[in-house]
Design an enzyme around this catalytic site. Structure first.
Site, short mmCIF file in Angstrom:
data_model
loop_
_atom_site.label_atom_id
_atom_site.label_comp_id
_atom_site.label_asym_id
_atom_site.label_seq_id
_atom_site.Cartn_x
_atom_site.Cartn_y
_atom_site.Cartn_z
N ARG A 1 0.70 -1.15 -0.08
CA ARG A 1 0.00 0.05 -0.11
C ARG A 1 0.84 1.20 0.01
O ARG A 1 1.65 1.40 1.09
CB ARG A 1 -1.08 0.07 1.29
N HIS B 1 -7.34 0.85 -6.54
CA HIS B 1 -7.55 -0.05 -5.32
C HIS B 1 -8.22 -1.11 -5.78
O HIS B 1 -9.32 -1.47 -5.45
CB HIS B 1 -8.47 0.85 -4.11
N GLN C 1 -10.44 -3.80 -3.43
CA GLN C 1 -11.56 -3.44 -2.97
C GLN C 1 -12.68 -3.40 -3.90
O GLN C 1 -13.73 -3.83 -3.61
CB GLN C 1 -11.07 -1.72 -2.78
N ASP D 1 -17.04 6.93 -1.54
CA ASP D 1 -15.68 6.70 -0.95
C ASP D 1 -15.44 8.30 -0.29
O ASP D 1 -16.32 9.26 -0.43
CB ASP D 1 -14.63 6.77 -2.12
N CYS E 1 -16.56 1.96 0.61
CA CYS E 1 -15.64 1.21 0.72
C CYS E 1 -15.01 1.11 2.37
O CYS E 1 -14.24 0.33 2.62
CB CYS E 1 -14.36 1.59 -0.19
N ARG F 1 -13.52 -8.34 1.90
CA ARG F 1 -12.25 -8.15 1.56
C ARG F 1 -11.64 -9.27 1.79
O ARG F 1 -10.69 -9.93 0.98
CB ARG F 1 -11.87 -6.98 2.24
N1 CP Z 1 -11.41 0.14 2.46
C1 CP Z 1 -9.87 0.29 2.76
O1 CP Z 1 -9.29 -0.21 2.09
O2 CP Z 1 -9.95 0.55 4.13
P1 CP Z 1 -8.57 0.40 4.83
O3 CP Z 1 -8.00 1.75 4.29
O4 CP Z 1 -9.00 0.51 6.27
O5 CP Z 1 -7.54 -0.68 4.49
N1 NVA Z 2 -9.78 6.88 -1.85
C1 NVA Z 2 -9.19 6.30 -0.22
C2 NVA Z 2 -9.69 5.00 -0.18
C3 NVA Z 2 -9.55 4.57 1.27
C4 NVA Z 2 -9.85 2.83 1.40
C5 NVA Z 2 -8.17 6.59 0.05
O1 NVA Z 2 -7.23 6.56 -0.87
O2 NVA Z 2 -7.71 7.18 1.12
#
Ligand code: CP
Ligand code: NVA
Length: 312
Positions: free
Chosen positions: A115, A142, A145, A231, A271, A299
């Site tokens: 990530r 993502h 997701q 989101d 999400c 997930r």
């Molecule tokens: N939706 C999602 O990816 O959540 P987190 O940021 O908590 O991993």
């Molecule tokens: N768009 C958001 C998604 C979080 C799961 C971010 O990147 O923070």
């Protein structure tokens, strides 16, 4: 062979990367979703342990609850061991190159879940490590997701092909991008409601093909939709823009009035994490909590299918 090519590590064994929806084939996504259903049903009594004897690393440069917990649990349930490395735990946080980090880790571990900010960092890691590499969120996409979202929709409503998905809010974020690339592949209509400043780049929809429309009119987008999706307004890394984003995105909220415009049995999904009173109001989130938290649970199941696929 050029010197640069020599540095790229050949895959150590039969393996696949999951880098973005844009480059993932429909056949692979369908396989992952079909396996997810089986894996979800068999939880607690899996017959196979595809990650037995393996050690995977989670390398995260951004916060996470769902992604971190679901990958840690998923890897263990598939027989593997897992280590969590925050960016500042390793030399990467002090400037060691991705390609050097990748070549070291590729000789020690069996797979990586990353990530981070730049999509190119995940792709470079995959290229130099030679081990299966999974994108657990970048600024561009993502993918895990969106696979869990589509699985959740199909679990509740059947095939998503021919349905209408309405994405409300920051249409220029990673999650919206992955929806854009999923639309043509799965054959659903995607409508995005965002103010001008937060609409997706035009070239993305062109690259993706399919039936995608973008409008600043939230009501037009929601009308008759099968799924209302949102989101956060302030994605990780965009905190400095928080004030401006809240000002511009106010009004792009899923609430009871918007839900009324969608199909009678429309699903509402998020999400997560959710910011009540911003992209969704509290009452609507709670009214659709069963779907939204099952989406979060999924997930785990989808990612177990992704991990199994990646080492197959
Ligand atoms: N939706 C999602 O990816 O959540 P987190 O940021 O908590 O991993
Ligand atoms: N768009 C958001 C998604 C979080 C799961 C971010 O990147 O923070």
């Amino acid at each position: 062979m050029k010197l640069a090519d020599k540095a790229v590590r050949a895959p150590r064994y039969c393996m696949k990367n999951l880098l973005k929806i844009e480059t993932l084939s429909l056949a692979d996504m369908k396989k992952i979703l079909a396996d997810t259903a089986k894996i979800k049903k068999e939880r607690g009594h899996h017959k196979t342990q595809p990650l037995a004897g393996q050690t995977w690393a989670l390398m995260f440069s951004k916060h996470s609850t769902r992604t971190r917990v679901s990958f840690e649990v998923g890897i263990r349930e598939l027989g593997g061991r897992v280590m969590f490395l925050g960016a500042n735990d390793i030399q990467l946080g002090r400037g060691e190159l991705i390609k050097d980090t990748a070549r070291v880790m590729g000789r020690m571990i069996h797979g990586a879940v990353i990530r981070t900010f730049a999509q190119s960092d995940v792709e470079e890691f995959a290229k130099y490590s030679g081990i299966p590499t999974i994108n657990a969120l970048t600024d561009d996409e993502h993918p895990c997701q969106i696979l869990a979202d589509i699985f959740t929709f199909q679990e509740k409503r059947g095939s998503i092909a021919g349905k209408t998905v309405a994405f409300i809010g920051d249409g220029a974020c990673n999650v919206a991008n992955s929806w854009i690339f999923a639309a043509a592949k799965f054959g659903f209509e995607l409508r995005i409601a965002s103010p001008k400043k937060f609409q997706p780049q035009a070239n993305l929809s062109k690259r993706a093909g399919g039936k995608i429309s973008v409008s600043a009119d939230i009501k037009v987008v929601a009308k008759g939709a099968d799924l209302l999706y949102t989101d956060v307004w302030i994605s990780m890394g965009k905190e400095a823009e928080a004030k401006e984003r809240i000002k511009i995105l106010t009004g792009y909220q899923i609430n009871a009035a918007l839900v009324k415009l969608a199909k009678k049995d429309a699903l509402v999904m998020h999400c997560l994490p959710a910011y009540r009173g911003k992209e969704i109001d509290d009452a609507t989130l709670e009214a659709h909590a069963d779907t939204i938290f099952e989406e979060a649970e999924n997930r785990l199941h989808v990612q177990k299918a992704i991990l199994s696929w990646a080492v197959s």
